[in-house]
Design an enzyme around this catalytic site. Structure first.
Site, PDB file in Angstrom:
ATOM      1  N   ASP A 109     -66.911  56.823   1.091  1.00 39.83           N
ATOM      2  CA  ASP A 109     -67.704  56.529   2.281  1.00 39.83           C
ATOM      3  C   ASP A 109     -67.344  57.606   3.306  1.00 39.83           C
ATOM      4  O   ASP A 109     -66.701  58.614   2.960  1.00 39.83           O
ATOM      5  CB  ASP A 109     -67.479  55.092   2.778  1.00 39.83           C
ATOM      6  CG  ASP A 109     -66.103  54.866   3.377  1.00 39.83           C
ATOM      7  OD1 ASP A 109     -65.255  55.795   3.322  1.00 39.83           O
ATOM      8  OD2 ASP A 109     -65.867  53.765   3.905  1.00 39.83           O
ATOM      9  N   CYS A 127     -62.164  55.526   0.241  1.00 40.32           N
ATOM     10  CA  CYS A 127     -62.612  55.036   1.549  1.00 40.32           C
ATOM     11  C   CYS A 127     -61.411  55.075   2.483  1.00 40.32           C
ATOM     12  O   CYS A 127     -60.444  55.788   2.208  1.00 40.32           O
ATOM     13  CB  CYS A 127     -63.273  53.661   1.462  1.00 40.32           C
ATOM     14  SG  CYS A 127     -62.218  52.277   0.975  1.00 40.32           S
ATOM     15  N   HIS A 173     -50.815  49.129 -18.295  1.00 40.42           N
ATOM     16  CA  HIS A 173     -50.817  47.661 -18.428  1.00 40.42           C
ATOM     17  C   HIS A 173     -52.204  47.039 -18.269  1.00 40.42           C
ATOM     18  O   HIS A 173     -52.490  46.025 -18.888  1.00 40.42           O
ATOM     19  CB  HIS A 173     -49.907  47.034 -17.361  1.00 40.42           C
ATOM     20  CG  HIS A 173     -48.447  47.231 -17.622  1.00 40.42           C
ATOM     21  ND1 HIS A 173     -47.482  46.391 -17.151  1.00 40.42           N
ATOM     22  CD2 HIS A 173     -47.792  48.189 -18.325  1.00 40.42           C
ATOM     23  CE1 HIS A 173     -46.288  46.797 -17.528  1.00 40.42           C
ATOM     24  NE2 HIS A 173     -46.450  47.905 -18.244  1.00 40.42           N
TER      25      HIS A 173
HETATM   26  C1  RB5 Z   1     -64.649  52.022   7.203  1.00 45.20           C
HETATM   27  O1  RB5 Z   1     -64.343  51.953   8.568  1.00 45.20           O
HETATM   28  C2  RB5 Z   1     -63.587  51.256   6.404  1.00 45.20           C
HETATM   29  O2  RB5 Z   1     -63.746  49.895   6.614  1.00 45.20           O
HETATM   30  C3  RB5 Z   1     -63.690  51.613   4.931  1.00 45.20           C
HETATM   31  O3  RB5 Z   1     -63.561  52.973   4.770  1.00 45.20           O
HETATM   32  C4  RB5 Z   1     -62.651  50.982   4.006  1.00 45.20           C
HETATM   33  O4  RB5 Z   1     -61.362  51.232   4.470  1.00 45.20           O
HETATM   34  C5  RB5 Z   1     -62.873  49.579   3.659  1.00 45.20           C
HETATM   35  O5  RB5 Z   1     -62.118  48.972   2.901  1.00 45.20           O
END
Ligand code: RB5
Length: 146
Positions: A8, A65, A98
């Site tokens: 993301d 993310c 595992h």
């Molecule tokens: C985005 O702000 C954040 O929520 C996302 O990158 C991630 O960490 C979610 O688990």
């Protein structure tokens, strides 16, 4: 190895670097986006990678993310996926040995790029241990039918 990768906005910068890292190591890398650090919703990208792996279009998936947590939760909703959120090399190897994990999710905000590179090396180079672990993984997958 054929690897599907996505992020993301919070994982975008590291994802770009990890695409280059994996390609330089000789992997066949499918970058499933995004193409910029504009704000996006991580479940959309988790789904792209998880479905690549579930279909057999990729042997392993990598998702980045902020924490890796949301990506793991989302990817695990796709049938056939065992996604693990990993922040050190030991867990990366154990998740393969595992748990036969097929997707690894990384933190772009709390783990340095160089450590994530080492985590990927450990994840991608460790095989499933089988034996006593095989029946347990089988039981995990049977949960998809309940
Ligand atoms: C985005 O702000 C954040 O929520 C996302 O990158 C991630 O960490 C979610 O688990």
């Amino acid at each position: 190895m054929r690897i599907s990768i996505a992020s993301d906005h919070a994982g975008f910068e590291q994802k770009q670097r990890l695409v280059d890292y994996l390609a330089a190591e000789g992997h066949d890398v499918a970058d499933r986006g995004p193409d910029s650090d504009a704000r996006v919703d991580y479940p959309d990208y988790a789904a792209l990678v998880a479905r690549d792996v579930a279909r057999g279009d990729a042997e392993a998936g990598v998702l980045v993310c902020g924490t890796g947590i949301g990506m793991a939760v989302a990817a695990n909703k796709v049938r056939g996926i065992r996604a693990v959120n990993v922040i050190n090399t030991q867990f990366a190897a154990l998740a393969r040995e595992h748990n036969d994990a097929n997707v690894v999710t990384l933190s772009g905000r709390f783990v340095e790029l160089e450590e994530n590179e080492r985590i990927l090396d450990a994840f991608l180079s460790t095989g499933f241990g089988g034996g006593r672990h095989a029946g347990r993984v089988e039981k995990i997958m049977q949960l998809e039918d309940n």
